[in-house]
Design a protein around this motif. Structure first.
Motif, PDB file in Angstrom:
ATOM      1  N   GLY A  73       0.782  -1.231   0.000  1.00 44.72           N
ATOM      2  CA  GLY A  73       0.000   0.000   0.000  1.00 44.72           C
ATOM      3  C   GLY A  73       0.810   1.275   0.000  1.00 44.72           C
ATOM      4  O   GLY A  73       0.238   2.369  -0.082  1.00 44.72           O
ATOM      5  N   LEU A  74       2.130   1.153   0.082  1.00 44.20           N
ATOM      6  CA  LEU A  74       2.985   2.352   0.136  1.00 44.20           C
ATOM      7  C   LEU A  74       3.915   2.459  -1.054  1.00 44.20           C
ATOM      8  O   LEU A  74       4.700   3.408  -1.137  1.00 44.20           O
ATOM      9  CB  LEU A  74       3.817   2.343   1.428  1.00 44.20           C
ATOM     10  CG  LEU A  74       3.018   2.439   2.731  1.00 44.20           C
ATOM     11  CD1 LEU A  74       3.954   2.336   3.934  1.00 44.20           C
ATOM     12  CD2 LEU A  74       2.219   3.741   2.789  1.00 44.20           C
ATOM     13  N   GLY A  75       3.847   1.521  -1.967  1.00 42.77           N
ATOM     14  CA  GLY A  75       4.698   1.582  -3.149  1.00 42.77           C
ATOM     15  C   GLY A  75       6.164   1.460  -2.787  1.00 42.77           C
ATOM     16  O   GLY A  75       6.537   0.796  -1.823  1.00 42.77           O
ATOM     17  N   LEU A  76       7.006   2.119  -3.562  1.00 41.09           N
ATOM     18  CA  LEU A  76       8.448   2.131  -3.309  1.00 41.09           C
ATOM     19  C   LEU A  76       8.831   3.478  -2.707  1.00 41.09           C
ATOM     20  O   LEU A  76       8.472   4.527  -3.250  1.00 41.09           O
ATOM     21  CB  LEU A  76       9.225   1.934  -4.607  1.00 41.09           C
ATOM     22  CG  LEU A  76       9.598   0.513  -4.965  1.00 41.09           C
ATOM     23  CD1 LEU A  76       8.382  -0.244  -5.424  1.00 41.09           C
ATOM     24  CD2 LEU A  76      10.678   0.491  -6.046  1.00 41.09           C
ATOM     25  N   ARG A  77       9.564   3.432  -1.635  1.00 37.18           N
ATOM     26  CA  ARG A  77      10.043   4.656  -1.016  1.00 37.18           C
ATOM     27  C   ARG A  77      11.570   4.631  -0.988  1.00 37.18           C
ATOM     28  O   ARG A  77      12.173   3.642  -0.603  1.00 37.18           O
ATOM     29  CB  ARG A  77       9.471   4.800   0.396  1.00 37.18           C
ATOM     30  CG  ARG A  77       7.964   4.998   0.425  1.00 37.18           C
ATOM     31  CD  ARG A  77       7.445   5.122   1.846  1.00 37.18           C
ATOM     32  NE  ARG A  77       7.575   3.864   2.574  1.00 37.18           N
ATOM     33  CZ  ARG A  77       7.421   3.736   3.883  1.00 37.18           C
ATOM     34  NH1 ARG A  77       7.143   4.808   4.628  1.00 37.18           N
ATOM     35  NH2 ARG A  77       7.534   2.553   4.450  1.00 37.18           N
ATOM     36  N   GLN A  78      12.159   5.751  -1.342  1.00 30.10           N
ATOM     37  CA  GLN A  78      13.609   5.819  -1.450  1.00 30.10           C
ATOM     38  C   GLN A  78      14.239   6.009  -0.072  1.00 30.10           C
ATOM     39  O   GLN A  78      13.823   6.887   0.689  1.00 30.10           O
ATOM     40  CB  GLN A  78      14.018   6.947  -2.389  1.00 30.10           C
ATOM     41  CG  GLN A  78      15.491   6.954  -2.742  1.00 30.10           C
ATOM     42  CD  GLN A  78      15.827   8.065  -3.709  1.00 30.10           C
ATOM     43  OE1 GLN A  78      15.466   9.222  -3.505  1.00 30.10           O
ATOM     44  NE2 GLN A  78      16.512   7.726  -4.791  1.00 30.10           N
ATOM     45  N   ILE A  79      15.269   5.231   0.210  1.00 32.97           N
ATOM     46  CA  ILE A  79      15.947   5.303   1.503  1.00 32.97           C
ATOM     47  C   ILE A  79      17.174   6.208   1.401  1.00 32.97           C
ATOM     48  O   ILE A  79      17.297   7.204   2.126  1.00 32.97           O
ATOM     49  CB  ILE A  79      16.370   3.902   1.967  1.00 32.97           C
ATOM     50  CG1 ILE A  79      15.163   2.968   2.041  1.00 32.97           C
ATOM     51  CG2 ILE A  79      17.074   3.978   3.319  1.00 32.97           C
ATOM     52  CD1 ILE A  79      15.528   1.517   2.272  1.00 32.97           C
ATOM     53  N   TYR A  80      18.094   5.860   0.533  1.00 34.25           N
ATOM     54  CA  TYR A  80      19.301   6.629   0.256  1.00 34.25           C
ATOM     55  C   TYR A  80      19.625   6.476  -1.225  1.00 34.25           C
ATOM     56  O   TYR A  80      19.219   5.512  -1.866  1.00 34.25           O
ATOM     57  CB  TYR A  80      20.495   6.099   1.069  1.00 34.25           C
ATOM     58  CG  TYR A  80      20.699   6.752   2.416  1.00 34.25           C
ATOM     59  CD1 TYR A  80      20.169   6.176   3.564  1.00 34.25           C
ATOM     60  CD2 TYR A  80      21.426   7.927   2.539  1.00 34.25           C
ATOM     61  CE1 TYR A  80      20.357   6.763   4.807  1.00 34.25           C
ATOM     62  CE2 TYR A  80      21.633   8.519   3.780  1.00 34.25           C
ATOM     63  CZ  TYR A  80      21.092   7.929   4.904  1.00 34.25           C
ATOM     64  OH  TYR A  80      21.276   8.510   6.136  1.00 34.25           O
ATOM     65  N   TYR A  81      20.381   7.436  -1.728  1.00 37.90           N
ATOM     66  CA  TYR A  81      20.882   7.315  -3.085  1.00 37.90           C
ATOM     67  C   TYR A  81      22.303   7.858  -3.157  1.00 37.90           C
ATOM     68  O   TYR A  81      22.775   8.556  -2.249  1.00 37.90           O
ATOM     69  CB  TYR A  81      19.972   8.026  -4.092  1.00 37.90           C
ATOM     70  CG  TYR A  81      19.886   9.530  -3.937  1.00 37.90           C
ATOM     71  CD1 TYR A  81      18.981  10.099  -3.044  1.00 37.90           C
ATOM     72  CD2 TYR A  81      20.678  10.376  -4.712  1.00 37.90           C
ATOM     73  CE1 TYR A  81      18.889  11.468  -2.917  1.00 37.90           C
ATOM     74  CE2 TYR A  81      20.591  11.742  -4.586  1.00 37.90           C
ATOM     75  CZ  TYR A  81      19.678  12.291  -3.688  1.00 37.90           C
ATOM     76  OH  TYR A  81      19.585  13.659  -3.564  1.00 37.90           O
ATOM     77  N   SER A  82      22.961   7.497  -4.259  1.00 38.08           N
ATOM     78  CA  SER A  82      24.343   7.925  -4.467  1.00 38.08           C
ATOM     79  C   SER A  82      24.521   8.331  -5.927  1.00 38.08           C
ATOM     80  O   SER A  82      24.215   7.549  -6.825  1.00 38.08           O
ATOM     81  CB  SER A  82      25.307   6.794  -4.129  1.00 38.08           C
ATOM     82  OG  SER A  82      26.620   7.103  -4.526  1.00 38.08           O
ATOM     83  N   MET A  83      24.999   9.541  -6.132  1.00 39.58           N
ATOM     84  CA  MET A  83      25.204  10.024  -7.501  1.00 39.58           C
ATOM     85  C   MET A  83      26.542   9.550  -8.068  1.00 39.58           C
ATOM     86  O   MET A  83      26.730   9.535  -9.289  1.00 39.58           O
ATOM     87  CB  MET A  83      25.149  11.548  -7.528  1.00 39.58           C
ATOM     88  CG  MET A  83      23.829  12.121  -7.026  1.00 39.58           C
ATOM     89  SD  MET A  83      22.475  11.823  -8.170  1.00 39.58           S
ATOM     90  CE  MET A  83      22.774  13.129  -9.347  1.00 39.58           C
ATOM     91  N   ASN A  84      27.455   9.181  -7.184  1.00 38.09           N
ATOM     92  CA  ASN A  84      28.761   8.682  -7.643  1.00 38.09           C
ATOM     93  C   ASN A  84      29.564   8.246  -6.419  1.00 38.09           C
ATOM     94  O   ASN A  84      29.095   8.366  -5.268  1.00 38.09           O
ATOM     95  CB  ASN A  84      29.505   9.738  -8.442  1.00 38.09           C
ATOM     96  CG  ASN A  84      30.336   9.143  -9.572  1.00 38.09           C
ATOM     97  OD1 ASN A  84      30.901   8.058  -9.425  1.00 38.09           O
ATOM     98  ND2 ASN A  84      30.388   9.823 -10.690  1.00 38.09           N
TER      99      ASN A  84
END
Lengths: 117, 113
Positions: free
Chosen positions: B40-51
């Protein structure tokens, strides 16, 4: 803030009939739009995307989607459904503007498609 | 074959026991990201890294850490897991730029007792 709405949790169609999975979005700038499919116990797989140009985009497995800027929609369609199309479908939007959400992908909650023989 | 590999695929652990979920991609992608999927909450982003050496918080970073010491690897660390971190986790990668689609791993189902 950007958002994606998939108004139907579940879509049921008979095999051979056309299918539509709905998606509407909200972004402050211009959007890039994506559809992904998730089969049971698998990761998401890319189906198709709208970047620019023709509003009707074609993707994998016979799927297509139409970008409608005035209605802020990007509905996924297929002319003739297969039982093997049964899966969870996610719409995603990416804001290509210059605000704080630029470049970020936001996903809808997903729509479960069931195609019955 | 181009792929994103996550390990472990399934894990049951107890509250407070540190764990790491590894993620590796072989496509030379600059961008990598972690998501959690909950009903019911789909995908939620935790952390990301651009490089390499560049990471940033997503929408739900509390209770998680990440590092990006090499381009291909982006591990997710739960220093002190709690039951509300029971979820299905996905790692994803893509090329730099706005038009690229995400490539997802097969997912890691974590249960914290």
């Amino acid at each position: 803030a950007q958002s994606v709405a998939q108004p139907e949790d579940q879509v049921n169609v008979a095999e051979g009939n056309p299918l539509t999975v709905k998606c509407t979005y909200s972004v402050s700038g211009n959007p890039y739009l994506f559809w992904y499919v998730q089969y049971p116990n698998r990761g998401l797989q890319f189906l198709l995307k709208y970047i620019t140009g023709d509003n009707l985009v074609k993707g994998s497995y016979g799927f297509e989607a139409e970008f409608n800027k005035s209605q802020t929609s990007f509905h996924l369609k297929k002319p003739s459904a297969l039982v093997s199309d049964s899966a969870l479908y996610f719409c995603a939007v990416r804001d290509i503007g210059f605000g704080t959400n630029a470049g970020k992908s936001t996903f809808g909650d997903g729509t479960t498609l069931t195609v019955k023989p | 074959e181009a792929q994103v590999t996550q390990n472990p695929r399934y894990l049951i652990t107890v509250t407070g026991k540190k764990l790491t979920v590894t993620c590796s991609q072989n496509m030379n992608h600059e961008y990598m990201s972690w998501y959690r999927q909950d009903p019911g909450l789909g995908l939620r982003q935790i952390y990301y890294s651009m490089n390499v050496e560049v990471t940033d918080k997503g929408d739900v970073p509390e209770g998680y850490k990440v590092s990006r010491k090499e381009k291909r690897n982006f591990p997710l660390i739960l220093e002190s897991p709690s039951p509300n971190q029971t979820s299905l986790y996905f790692c994803a990668s893509k090329t730099q730029g706005l038009a690229g689609e995400l490539f997802f791993g097969e997912g890691s189902r974590l249960t914290v007792l």
